[in-house]
Design a protein around this motif. Structure first.
Motif, PDB file in Angstrom:
ATOM      1  N   ARG A 106      -7.786  -4.241   0.922  1.00 13.25           N
ATOM      2  CA  ARG A 106      -7.613  -3.709   2.270  1.00 13.25           C
ATOM      3  C   ARG A 106      -6.546  -2.628   2.296  1.00 13.25           C
ATOM      4  NH1 ARG A 106     -10.554  -7.918   2.927  1.00 13.25           N
ATOM      5  NH2 ARG A 106     -11.512  -8.352   4.947  1.00 13.25           N
ATOM      6  N   ILE A 107      -6.696  -1.748   3.260  1.00  9.85           N
ATOM      7  CA  ILE A 107      -5.629  -0.796   3.545  1.00  9.85           C
ATOM      8  C   ILE A 107      -5.311  -0.876   5.018  1.00  9.85           C
ATOM      9  CG2 ILE A 107      -6.310   0.778   1.685  1.00  9.85           C
ATOM     10  CD1 ILE A 107      -7.567   2.551   3.759  1.00  9.85           C
TER      11      ILE A 107
ATOM     12  N   GLU B 208      -8.641  -7.649   9.938  1.00  6.45           N
ATOM     13  CA  GLU B 208      -9.582  -6.533   9.975  1.00  6.45           C
ATOM     14  C   GLU B 208     -10.353  -6.544  11.291  1.00  6.45           C
ATOM     15  OE1 GLU B 208     -12.329  -6.401   6.746  1.00  6.45           O
ATOM     16  OE2 GLU B 208     -13.451  -4.735   7.624  1.00  6.45           O
TER      17      GLU B 208
ATOM     18  N   GLU C  96      -2.899   2.097  -3.512  1.00  4.25           N
ATOM     19  CA  GLU C  96      -4.180   1.477  -3.859  1.00  4.25           C
ATOM     20  C   GLU C  96      -4.504   0.387  -2.844  1.00  4.25           C
ATOM     21  OE1 GLU C  96      -6.069   2.162  -6.505  1.00  4.25           O
ATOM     22  OE2 GLU C  96      -4.712   3.729  -7.253  1.00  4.25           O
ATOM     23  N   PRO C  97      -5.781   0.225  -2.523  1.00  6.43           N
ATOM     24  CA  PRO C  97      -6.163  -0.878  -1.642  1.00  6.43           C
ATOM     25  C   PRO C  97      -5.583  -2.188  -2.175  1.00  6.43           C
ATOM     26  CG  PRO C  97      -8.047   0.530  -2.035  1.00  6.43           C
ATOM     27  CD  PRO C  97      -6.921   1.062  -2.880  1.00  6.43           C
TER      28      PRO C  97
ATOM     29  N   ALA D 255     -13.525  -3.716  -2.364  1.00 12.14           N
ATOM     30  CA  ALA D 255     -12.181  -3.171  -2.563  1.00 12.14           C
ATOM     31  C   ALA D 255     -11.201  -4.018  -1.779  1.00 12.14           C
ATOM     32  CB  ALA D 255     -12.117  -1.723  -2.090  1.00 12.14           C
TER      33      ALA D 255
ATOM     34  N   LYS E 212     -11.200  -1.500   5.398  1.00 16.47           N
ATOM     35  CA  LYS E 212     -11.726  -1.818   4.087  1.00 16.47           C
ATOM     36  C   LYS E 212     -12.510  -0.608   3.603  1.00 16.47           C
ATOM     37  CE  LYS E 212     -14.682  -5.074   4.197  1.00 16.47           C
ATOM     38  NZ  LYS E 212     -15.387  -6.382   4.274  1.00 16.47           N
ATOM     39  N   PRO E 213     -12.080   0.038   2.550  1.00 10.51           N
ATOM     40  CA  PRO E 213     -12.801   1.225   2.062  1.00 10.51           C
ATOM     41  C   PRO E 213     -14.259   0.892   1.731  1.00 10.51           C
ATOM     42  CG  PRO E 213     -10.699   0.985   0.924  1.00 10.51           C
ATOM     43  CD  PRO E 213     -10.902  -0.277   1.723  1.00 10.51           C
TER      44      PRO E 213
ATOM     45  N   SER F  17      -5.320  -6.156  -2.751  1.00  7.50           N
ATOM     46  CA  SER F  17      -6.198  -7.324  -2.835  1.00  7.50           C
ATOM     47  C   SER F  17      -5.433  -8.592  -2.505  1.00  7.50           C
ATOM     48  CB  SER F  17      -6.763  -7.430  -4.253  1.00  7.50           C
ATOM     49  OG  SER F  17      -5.754  -7.874  -5.133  1.00  7.50           O
TER      50      SER F  17
ATOM     51  N   TYR G 101       0.825  -1.206   0.000  1.00  9.93           N
ATOM     52  CA  TYR G 101       0.000   0.000   0.000  1.00  9.93           C
ATOM     53  C   TYR G 101       0.861   1.258   0.000  1.00  9.93           C
ATOM     54  CZ  TYR G 101      -3.640   3.347   1.134  1.00  9.93           C
ATOM     55  OH  TYR G 101      -4.491   4.420   1.110  1.00  9.93           O
TER      56      TYR G 101
ATOM     57  N   ARG H 258       0.237   6.935   4.949  1.00  9.96           N
ATOM     58  CA  ARG H 258       0.862   5.992   4.034  1.00  9.96           C
ATOM     59  C   ARG H 258       2.289   6.462   3.716  1.00  9.96           C
ATOM     60  NH1 ARG H 258       2.014   5.695  -1.165  1.00  9.96           N
ATOM     61  NH2 ARG H 258       1.330   7.839  -1.433  1.00  9.96           N
TER      62      ARG H 258
END
Lengths: 352, 352
Positions: free
Chosen positions: A64-65, A50, A22-23, A62, A57-58, A25, A17, A317
DNA sequence: TTTAGCACTATGTATCTCCGAGTGCTAAAC
DNA sequence: GTTTAGCACTCGGAGATACATAGTGCTAAA
């Protein structure tokens, strides 16, 4: 406690990330990060990460971030704090070798260098005068009514200020004052500059009474006002994808504006741990306008005296690994050099 | 030459657009700006103003906005350069009365004040040392190998720097050097500091030869490096509607970044006209990254010596009337005060 | 415990329509 | 000759709709 695979997954997500913004996957982890499990397995782990609050999770469909907590875990337990190349080491060394005119310049150079290495915005704050002890005070008569006061502190910080008088000053008066100041103030903290002088204010030496007062006033002003602030690489931040959001860009400019400098100083000076790197991630920051940013700070001290604070400000980030590594290295170099003493010791035996 | 009605219409469009940041329609002029003609008449005139290049049209079905040329015409011929309230005058006066420690502080205060009055970003640049003439040079031995050089210029600018030596320096050497410098350099420009000293370098006085050289080096460095830059109110710009465009926001940050400071200095110092306000509108700026911005500058001089430059940077849709008025007033005040001389003259008869 | 497979879901993008503000032009009025 | 009323025309922005896609969660099998 996380098992090894979960740690590995968390680390990979954070790093991916950080790289892509970008999130992330489950598929990406398999293909780009060499996690040798199926995407389904990874998805199960991600769901658990999570649940404990390390990932966000946005939205449903999507990737994850990392959450603030996720970054925190990463910084505390998973980070590689030696993420610095030979080339960068060379560069830092060459920069720090530059001759400096003043102690403050050292902080300035370190600030600039750090921004160049990390590609984030860096902020530097000069030494806090009020923490310093007085080494020597000099007065120079620049004209019959214009006196310059120069204060040298034990760590080599120099404060100078100009005092204007409404009547003429004689060299004799200046000499007397110089003697008094140096006699009474050596080794005392700058903040207490007027305490020891007060007894003279009420003493018999009336011929310098009216001279000392404006001097003390002006010196006090100079001490408290002047905290130099350097900012480097603000434009670099604007290249980051997070700055596409106008709100983020705005709050960033708000933070860095000269007006708000004092806020920043407060933030940085609250990181008191000597010679230690502090990381504030997102909403860990006291100041709410910093909730989308992370700050990494380092306070440069020598013998307990503040020589300046340096900070990197970037999005949550942020490439913590690189930032922390670079800062660690610079801080080590700063402490090793002990530049302050290189040419001024052994004069009166006060310093070893 | 424009007839009166066209002038009135142009002025109204500029002012309305400055206020609203929306393309101005013929109807708006009738209703909000009291132009007592029908919208059709106004439309005809607007079409002509567009033909001569004073107005632009974002697209067919929008109102008009001023072109760079339109702003230029407005600034040159239609502006009210006395657009300043009693309250603002009082505020400026109170700010400029603040006691200053150094000459540079004056520029700083003026910069801050200007930003506060106009609500635009302002940039100030301290005096250019190289243009100054030397008034006096002082040396202070801070330790056996640490020498501080203080240069006072005729306009009161102070440059100080620290020189480190590899061997001990005696007070006698310092006295000799002080004598030499002051004898040879009084009234000379700072840039030429090493020329008159060169003859001594090759003279018989070998005992100070090795001392002078590092001093000259360091002084030269201090002169050329240190041009203080102040920036105020960058956050204010971000409230403007033009900053919704990310490109504009980005190029703005680029302009103001400390790294690019030198560019800015070049830009501002190219405005050479003494005691005069210069306006650069949009693409009139030499630097292309400034094409969406306007800069209003003023160079503060006294006796031909640079005391600093102050600039306001804003969108081309800037309130020129207010900015120019405020700057005019501040410049007048700065020149009136002649603060530099208040306490230092009549010492040796050199100044009247 | 891991994985394959599949139904489900939110988002971004592209396309279309519609509305309205504003113009330009023509013809009439002053 | 100058000004104005009137009207057709244009363009951009806001909404609505549909579509494709990337990614998940869950179930059942390996």
């Amino acid at each position: 406690m996380l098992d090894d695979r979960k740690k590995k997954i968390l680390q990979a997500i954070v790093e991916e990330y950080i790289e892509t913004a970008e999130p992330v996957s489950s598929k990406a982890l398999v293909e780009k990060r060499n996690i040798n499990y199926s995407s389904a397995t990874i998805r199960n782990d991600m769901a658990e990460l999570e649940k404990i609050g390390l990932l966000d999770k946005p939205h449903t469909s999507a990737g994850r971030i990392p959450s603030a907590q996720g970054y925190r875990y990463y910084v505390d337990k998973l980070i590689n704090s030696n993420d610095i190349s030979m080339k960068e080491i060379k560069y830092i060394q060459s920069q720090l070798e530059t001759k400096v005119n003043q102690i403050e310049d050292l902080t300035k150079i370190a600030t600039t260098t750090l921004s160049e290495i990390t590609h984030y915005t860096s902020v530097g704050i000069g030494p806090k005068a009020s923490e310093q002890n007085i080494q020597e005070v000099k007065f120079i008569l620049l004209g019959s009514r214009l006196l310059m006061a120069i204060i040298l502190t034990e760590t080599g910080l120099i404060k100078e200020t100009i005092i204007k008088f409404n009547e003429d000053i004689t060299q004799e008066q200046v000499d007397t004052i110089t003697y008094l100041f140096n006699n009474k103030l050596h080794g005392k903290p700058l903040t207490q500059i007027d305490k020891p002088m007060e007894e003279y204010m009420h003493s018999e030496m009336s011929n310098i009474l009216n001279v000392i007062k404006p001097i003390l006033e002006q010196i006090n002003k100079a001490i408290n006002e002047d905290v130099p602030v350097y900012m480097e690489g603000a434009d670099k931040s604007f290249e980051l994808p997070e700055f596409k959001s106008l709100d983020i860009a705005k709050s960033f400019v708000n933070i860095l504006d000269t007006d708000k400098t004092k806020q920043m100083i407060d933030i940085l000076n609250s990181s008191n741990n000597e010679d230690e790197i502090n990381v504030y991630i997102g909403d860990e920051n006291v100041d709410k306008s910093l909730k989308d940013f992370s700050i990494v700070t380092f306070k440069h001290k020598e013998k307990g005296k503040d020589l300046g604070t340096i900070a990197i400000i970037g999005p949550t980030r942020m490439d913590y690994s690189k930032v922390i590594s670079a800062m660690k290295y610079i801080s080590k170099q700063l402490n090793k050099d002990k530049l302050l003493e290189s040419g001024e010791d052994d004069e009166d035996g006060k310093k070893k």
